[in-house]
Design a protein around this motif. Structure first.
Motif, PDB file in Angstrom:
ATOM      1  N   ALA A  88       0.830  -1.325   0.240  1.00 38.15           N
ATOM      2  CA  ALA A  88       0.015  -0.007   0.117  1.00 38.15           C
ATOM      3  C   ALA A  88       0.876   1.244  -0.005  1.00 38.15           C
ATOM      4  O   ALA A  88       0.594   2.071  -0.516  1.00 38.15           O
ATOM      5  N   GLU A  89       1.989   1.245   0.696  1.00 36.57           N
ATOM      6  CA  GLU A  89       2.829   2.245   0.928  1.00 36.57           C
ATOM      7  C   GLU A  89       3.447   2.558  -0.577  1.00 36.57           C
ATOM      8  O   GLU A  89       3.513   3.650  -1.001  1.00 36.57           O
ATOM      9  N   ARG A  90       3.903   1.650  -1.187  1.00 37.63           N
ATOM     10  CA  ARG A  90       4.579   1.711  -2.432  1.00 37.63           C
ATOM     11  C   ARG A  90       3.610   2.217  -3.484  1.00 37.63           C
ATOM     12  O   ARG A  90       4.014   3.052  -4.429  1.00 37.63           O
ATOM     13  N   GLN A  91       2.386   1.891  -3.506  1.00 38.63           N
ATOM     14  CA  GLN A  91       1.342   2.259  -4.314  1.00 38.63           C
ATOM     15  C   GLN A  91       0.916   3.644  -4.174  1.00 38.63           C
ATOM     16  O   GLN A  91       0.642   4.330  -5.237  1.00 38.63           O
ATOM     17  N   SER A  92       0.979   4.009  -2.851  1.00 36.21           N
ATOM     18  CA  SER A  92       0.860   5.639  -2.617  1.00 36.21           C
ATOM     19  C   SER A  92       1.812   6.390  -3.269  1.00 36.21           C
ATOM     20  O   SER A  92       1.603   7.473  -3.716  1.00 36.21           O
ATOM     21  N   ARG A  93       3.108   5.924  -2.956  1.00 37.18           N
ATOM     22  CA  ARG A  93       4.145   6.760  -3.577  1.00 37.18           C
ATOM     23  C   ARG A  93       4.090   6.827  -4.934  1.00 37.18           C
ATOM     24  O   ARG A  93       4.382   7.759  -5.571  1.00 37.18           O
ATOM     25  N   ILE A  94       3.680   5.719  -5.776  1.00 38.05           N
ATOM     26  CA  ILE A  94       3.605   5.818  -7.247  1.00 38.05           C
ATOM     27  C   ILE A  94       2.477   6.889  -7.770  1.00 38.05           C
ATOM     28  O   ILE A  94       2.593   7.532  -8.297  1.00 38.05           O
ATOM     29  N   GLU A  95       1.285   6.680  -6.846  1.00 42.96           N
ATOM     30  CA  GLU A  95       0.218   7.507  -7.154  1.00 42.96           C
ATOM     31  C   GLU A  95       0.670   9.216  -6.975  1.00 42.96           C
ATOM     32  O   GLU A  95       0.097   9.924  -7.781  1.00 42.96           O
ATOM     33  N   ILE A  96       1.321   9.073  -5.870  1.00 44.73           N
ATOM     34  CA  ILE A  96       1.858  10.611  -5.573  1.00 44.73           C
ATOM     35  C   ILE A  96       2.727  11.200  -6.782  1.00 44.73           C
ATOM     36  O   ILE A  96       2.700  12.368  -7.298  1.00 44.73           O
ATOM     37  N   ALA A  97       3.452  10.375  -7.157  1.00 47.27           N
ATOM     38  CA  ALA A  97       4.549  10.653  -8.283  1.00 47.27           C
ATOM     39  C   ALA A  97       3.622  10.966  -9.717  1.00 47.27           C
ATOM     40  O   ALA A  97       3.948  11.793 -10.498  1.00 47.27           O
ATOM     41  N   LEU A  98       2.896  10.066  -9.853  1.00 45.80           N
ATOM     42  CA  LEU A  98       1.860  10.277 -10.836  1.00 45.80           C
ATOM     43  C   LEU A  98       1.109  11.501 -10.824  1.00 45.80           C
ATOM     44  O   LEU A  98       1.135  12.220 -11.925  1.00 45.80           O
ATOM     45  N   SER A  99       0.659  12.053  -9.653  1.00 44.32           N
ATOM     46  CA  SER A  99      -0.335  13.322  -9.489  1.00 44.32           C
ATOM     47  C   SER A  99       1.074  14.402  -9.767  1.00 44.32           C
ATOM     48  O   SER A  99       0.538  15.396 -10.601  1.00 44.32           O
ATOM     49  N   ARG A 100       1.999  14.362  -9.249  1.00 37.93           N
ATOM     50  CA  ARG A 100       3.198  15.309  -9.460  1.00 37.93           C
ATOM     51  C   ARG A 100       3.526  15.389 -11.020  1.00 37.93           C
ATOM     52  O   ARG A 100       3.700  16.618 -11.500  1.00 37.93           O
ATOM     53  N   GLU A 116      -6.020  15.109  -3.515  1.00 38.11           N
ATOM     54  CA  GLU A 116      -7.099  15.313  -2.588  1.00 38.11           C
ATOM     55  C   GLU A 116      -7.873  14.262  -2.163  1.00 38.11           C
ATOM     56  O   GLU A 116      -8.309  13.885  -1.204  1.00 38.11           O
ATOM     57  N   ARG A 117      -8.492  13.534  -3.283  1.00 43.01           N
ATOM     58  CA  ARG A 117      -8.863  12.088  -3.054  1.00 43.01           C
ATOM     59  C   ARG A 117      -8.154  11.057  -2.191  1.00 43.01           C
ATOM     60  O   ARG A 117      -8.643  10.337  -1.217  1.00 43.01           O
ATOM     61  N   MET A 118      -6.944  11.243  -2.458  1.00 40.80           N
ATOM     62  CA  MET A 118      -5.795  10.201  -1.784  1.00 40.80           C
ATOM     63  C   MET A 118      -5.977  10.812  -0.155  1.00 40.80           C
ATOM     64  O   MET A 118      -5.907   9.908   0.629  1.00 40.80           O
ATOM     65  N   LEU A 119      -5.972  12.105  -0.108  1.00 41.54           N
ATOM     66  CA  LEU A 119      -5.721  12.735   1.341  1.00 41.54           C
ATOM     67  C   LEU A 119      -7.416  12.447   2.015  1.00 41.54           C
ATOM     68  O   LEU A 119      -7.235  11.941   3.237  1.00 41.54           O
ATOM     69  N   ASP A 120      -8.405  12.758   1.328  1.00 43.19           N
ATOM     70  CA  ASP A 120      -9.653  12.431   1.986  1.00 43.19           C
ATOM     71  C   ASP A 120      -9.521  10.995   2.338  1.00 43.19           C
ATOM     72  O   ASP A 120      -9.959  10.673   3.497  1.00 43.19           O
ATOM     73  N   ALA A 121      -9.232   9.878   1.591  1.00 40.90           N
ATOM     74  CA  ALA A 121      -9.195   8.246   1.871  1.00 40.90           C
ATOM     75  C   ALA A 121      -8.400   8.161   3.007  1.00 40.90           C
ATOM     76  O   ALA A 121      -8.690   7.376   4.108  1.00 40.90           O
ATOM     77  N   SER A 122      -7.470   8.906   3.164  1.00 34.58           N
ATOM     78  CA  SER A 122      -6.382   8.724   4.415  1.00 34.58           C
ATOM     79  C   SER A 122      -6.724   8.877   5.832  1.00 34.58           C
ATOM     80  O   SER A 122      -6.476   8.484   6.652  1.00 34.58           O
ATOM     81  N   SER A 123      -8.165   9.849   5.828  1.00 30.67           N
ATOM     82  CA  SER A 123      -8.462  10.230   7.027  1.00 30.67           C
ATOM     83  C   SER A 123      -9.549   9.159   7.494  1.00 30.67           C
ATOM     84  O   SER A 123     -10.159   9.139   8.430  1.00 30.67           O
ATOM     85  N   GLY A 124      -9.918   8.239   6.543  1.00 28.05           N
ATOM     86  CA  GLY A 124     -10.586   7.137   7.017  1.00 28.05           C
ATOM     87  C   GLY A 124      -9.875   5.956   7.492  1.00 28.05           C
ATOM     88  O   GLY A 124      -8.959   6.060   8.354  1.00 28.05           O
ATOM     89  N   ALA A 131       5.464   9.140   7.042  1.00 28.09           N
ATOM     90  CA  ALA A 131       6.262   9.366   5.650  1.00 28.09           C
ATOM     91  C   ALA A 131       5.705   9.772   4.635  1.00 28.09           C
ATOM     92  O   ALA A 131       5.782  10.791   3.753  1.00 28.09           O
ATOM     93  N   VAL A 132       4.789   8.760   4.164  1.00 31.06           N
ATOM     94  CA  VAL A 132       3.897   8.930   2.854  1.00 31.06           C
ATOM     95  C   VAL A 132       3.013   9.908   3.369  1.00 31.06           C
ATOM     96  O   VAL A 132       2.741  10.877   2.330  1.00 31.06           O
ATOM     97  N   GLU A 133       2.128  10.351   4.379  1.00 36.55           N
ATOM     98  CA  GLU A 133       1.248  11.068   4.644  1.00 36.55           C
ATOM     99  C   GLU A 133       1.715  12.636   4.618  1.00 36.55           C
ATOM    100  O   GLU A 133       1.267  13.477   4.069  1.00 36.55           O
ATOM    101  N   GLU A 134       3.088  12.643   4.935  1.00 36.22           N
ATOM    102  CA  GLU A 134       3.838  13.853   4.936  1.00 36.22           C
ATOM    103  C   GLU A 134       3.963  14.393   3.376  1.00 36.22           C
ATOM    104  O   GLU A 134       3.742  15.629   3.165  1.00 36.22           O
ATOM    105  N   LEU A 135       4.462  13.368   2.700  1.00 31.31           N
ATOM    106  CA  LEU A 135       4.569  13.660   1.273  1.00 31.31           C
ATOM    107  C   LEU A 135       3.549  13.999   0.585  1.00 31.31           C
ATOM    108  O   LEU A 135       3.514  15.167  -0.184  1.00 31.31           O
TER     109      LEU A 135
END
Length: 268
Positions: A88-100, A116-124, A131-135
């Motif tokens: 899940a962490e690796r997938q999140s990092r790749i998705e952040i890189a895609l957004s960037r 923003e969708r990722m951040l909304d999902a992370s609050s659930g 470290a991924v949340e900070e990024l």
């Protein structure tokens, strides 16, 4: 009799190989292809070939989901051994890189919406590695900052662009005060906190600048391809319909709950 069994065994081998190829073997192949796609994306980023980087990251995500294995061996600059990263962490990092990559390629609104969708999902229930949340929060702040900058230069109203700069301000404020709570001014936490405070100050300076001052500076390098941001934002708001909030859930809720509200009483 022995020869008969040997022939039967030999006949089963191709069937077993086909089964492996269509089953777990395909997962391994997809995992290898995902790894190659990430390496390609990193190379494209370094060359600032952002559209190709976004395509490669998107391919990596598709392959990783299809592989369905726990270890794809992808390291997106976490500073740790790849085997220690959760899928899940690796997938999140790749998705952040895609957004960037999307934002740098000029599709700022699409990249920002994904973050923003990722951040909304992370609050659930789907909690992120700290470290991924900070990024993620850093990138959400950056997206809001650049969106506000582009919208001002495009002639958006103050009410419109302040929504975007407010997102950036909220995230950087949250990150700076979280770093202060976790480590004070010592070590990495101190450096990170200082970096987030500088980002927060940059947003505040931006909000206080006149349009003439902003026009003289032009778009930041990372946002040089940003076009029609205000129009896309208005279309996005209309498509969301009434009652929809702008952007991710407000980080201020977490700050207030943790007793980190504005110390001078001036709010955000």
């Amino acid at each position: 009799m022995t020869r008969t069994w040997l022939w039967m065994l030999w006949a089963v081998v191709p069937v077993a190989m086909i089964g492996f190829h269509l089953g777990y073997g395909r997962s391994l192949r997809d995992a290898d292809d995902a790894h190659a796609a990430v390496r390609a994306a990193v190379s494209f980023e370094q060359a600032e070939r952002w559209e190709e980087a976004a395509d490669a990251d998107e391919r990596a995500l598709t392959l990783m989901k299809r592989a369905g294995v726990s270890e794809v061996g992808l390291d997106r600059g976490s500073g740790r051994d790849a085997e220690r990263q959760s899928r899940a962490e690796r997938q999140s990092r790749i998705e952040i890189a895609l957004s960037r990559a999307q934002m740098n390629a000029g599709d700022l609104v699409a990249g920002q919406e994904r973050l923003e969708r990722m951040l909304d999902a992370s609050s659930g229930s789907a909690r992120l590695d700290p470290a991924v949340e900070e990024l993620l929060r850093t990138e959400v702040g950056r997206a809001g900052y650049y969106a506000a900058w582009a919208m001002r230069l495009e002639g958006a109203s103050q009410d419109e662009w302040l929504v975007e700069s407010g997102k950036a301000r909220a995230q950087y404020r949250f990150l700076a005060e979280s770093a202060e709570r976790s480590g004070g001014n010592s070590g990495d936490s101190g450096e990170q906190g200082e970096s987030h405070r500088e980002d927060l100050e940059a947003v505040i300076r931006f909000e206080r600048m006149t349009l003439d001052e902003l026009s003289a500076m032009g778009l930041p390098k990372a946002c040089k391809n940003c076009k029609n941001v205000g129009k896309k934002k208005r279309n996005q708001k209309q498509s969301q319909g009434p009652g929809k909030k702008d952007g991710p859930k407000d980080a201020r809720e977490k700050i207030n709950a943790a007793g980190l509200g504005d110390r001078d009483g001036k709010g955000w």
